[in-house]
Design a protein around this motif. Sequence first.
Motif, PDB file in Angstrom:
ATOM      1  N   ASN A 164      -0.633  89.537 -10.443  1.00  0.00           N
ATOM      2  CA  ASN A 164       0.309  90.655 -10.535  1.00  0.00           C
ATOM      3  C   ASN A 164       1.357  90.406 -11.607  1.00  0.00           C
ATOM      4  OD1 ASN A 164      -0.988  92.053  -8.483  1.00  0.00           O
ATOM      5  ND2 ASN A 164       0.315  91.191  -6.877  1.00  0.00           N
ATOM      6  N   ARG A 165       1.800  89.152 -11.727  1.00  0.00           N
ATOM      7  CA  ARG A 165       2.799  88.831 -12.752  1.00  0.00           C
ATOM      8  C   ARG A 165       2.228  89.005 -14.152  1.00  0.00           C
ATOM      9  NH1 ARG A 165       4.287  84.426 -15.775  1.00  0.00           N
ATOM     10  NH2 ARG A 165       6.532  84.222 -16.219  1.00  0.00           N
ATOM     11  N   ASP A 166       0.989  88.522 -14.360  1.00  0.00           N
ATOM     12  CA  ASP A 166       0.360  88.702 -15.676  1.00  0.00           C
ATOM     13  C   ASP A 166       0.180  90.182 -15.997  1.00  0.00           C
ATOM     14  OD1 ASP A 166       0.230  85.978 -15.903  1.00  0.00           O
ATOM     15  OD2 ASP A 166      -1.863  85.820 -15.258  1.00  0.00           O
ATOM     16  N   ALA A 199      -2.608  77.335   4.748  1.00  0.00           N
ATOM     17  CA  ALA A 199      -2.757  76.830   3.381  1.00  0.00           C
ATOM     18  C   ALA A 199      -3.680  77.735   2.557  1.00  0.00           C
ATOM     19  CB  ALA A 199      -3.288  75.401   3.406  1.00  0.00           C
ATOM     20  N   VAL A 200      -4.783  78.205   3.182  1.00  0.00           N
ATOM     21  CA  VAL A 200      -5.710  79.097   2.489  1.00  0.00           C
ATOM     22  C   VAL A 200      -5.030  80.417   2.151  1.00  0.00           C
ATOM     23  CG1 VAL A 200      -7.844  80.408   2.726  1.00  0.00           C
ATOM     24  CG2 VAL A 200      -7.760  78.033   3.486  1.00  0.00           C
ATOM     25  N   LYS A 201      -4.305  80.961   3.126  1.00  0.00           N
ATOM     26  CA  LYS A 201      -3.608  82.230   2.881  1.00  0.00           C
ATOM     27  C   LYS A 201      -2.539  82.069   1.804  1.00  0.00           C
ATOM     28  CE  LYS A 201      -4.317  84.149   7.514  1.00  0.00           C
ATOM     29  NZ  LYS A 201      -3.656  84.614   8.760  1.00  0.00           N
ATOM     30  N   ALA A 220      -2.364  84.056  -1.723  1.00  0.00           N
ATOM     31  CA  ALA A 220      -1.165  84.821  -2.079  1.00  0.00           C
ATOM     32  C   ALA A 220      -0.620  84.388  -3.429  1.00  0.00           C
ATOM     33  CB  ALA A 220      -0.105  84.655  -0.991  1.00  0.00           C
ATOM     34  N   GLN A 221      -0.671  83.084  -3.712  1.00  0.00           N
ATOM     35  CA  GLN A 221      -0.200  82.606  -5.004  1.00  0.00           C
ATOM     36  C   GLN A 221      -1.068  83.130  -6.145  1.00  0.00           C
ATOM     37  OE1 GLN A 221      -0.186  78.374  -4.385  1.00  0.00           O
ATOM     38  NE2 GLN A 221       1.947  78.334  -3.658  1.00  0.00           N
ATOM     39  N   VAL A 222      -2.383  83.150  -5.938  1.00  0.00           N
ATOM     40  CA  VAL A 222      -3.282  83.684  -6.968  1.00  0.00           C
ATOM     41  C   VAL A 222      -2.998  85.160  -7.214  1.00  0.00           C
ATOM     42  CG1 VAL A 222      -5.699  84.223  -7.506  1.00  0.00           C
ATOM     43  CG2 VAL A 222      -5.094  81.989  -6.538  1.00  0.00           C
ATOM     44  N   GLU A 223      -2.834  85.917  -6.138  1.00  0.00           N
ATOM     45  CA  GLU A 223      -2.553  87.346  -6.265  1.00  0.00           C
ATOM     46  C   GLU A 223      -1.207  87.564  -6.961  1.00  0.00           C
ATOM     47  OE1 GLU A 223      -2.210  91.337  -3.451  1.00  0.00           O
ATOM     48  OE2 GLU A 223      -2.560  89.365  -2.570  1.00  0.00           O
ATOM     49  N   ALA A 224      -0.214  86.750  -6.604  1.00  0.00           N
ATOM     50  CA  ALA A 224       1.101  86.885  -7.243  1.00  0.00           C
ATOM     51  C   ALA A 224       1.014  86.579  -8.733  1.00  0.00           C
ATOM     52  CB  ALA A 224       2.103  85.958  -6.560  1.00  0.00           C
TER      53      ALA A 224
END
Length: 210
Positions: free
Chosen positions: A58-60, A45-47, A51-55
Amino acid sequence: MANKKKIVVDEENDGATQQAPSTPSEPESAADEAQDAPDPLEEMAVKLAAAQVEASENRDRMLRMAAELDNYKKRAARELEDLKKYATENLIRQMLTVVDNLERAIASAKSDNENGQSLVNGVALTLAEINKILDGHHVSPIQALGEPFDPAFHQAMCQEECTDQPPNTVVQEFQKGYLIHDRLLRPAMVVVSKAAQNGDSTAKSVDTNA
């Protein structure tokens, strides 16, 4: 008798041996280690959250870069269009001097000698050809005579008292002004009217009686 005692002692030793306290069992140790070990689901869940934050970041970043690239393309297209439209600006500005001289020559020949009409006609044809070239490059004269003075397109050389025109009206043109497309190529050099003193007093008396 001695042998019997020995047997009893041996039995007691055997019992003592059997009754000795035992060490902790292996299942209990494994349970403690299992309690101390991290939960694999929590780690996942932490990973996943990281990953969602990094994605999202990257999208922004990608959207910003795409917007910057689009703005650059638009700006480059505008600059290229301006370059095409105004590439001949300096050349045409120099040609306007020739137009001025031709117009003066026509005016001078007409006023000095009516017999020089053939010369006037020749110069007029030359001027017409030049004006056709200018028109092909989207160069157009500025209408100044009789128009209200506009500092964006007119350059006032002097003022002149005038009773038949409103104040700040162009009453004379020393030199024509020109536009290339919608950009000022050179301003018109003009004389601007101003109200005469008698005209001012008359106008005031009319306003007062009204």
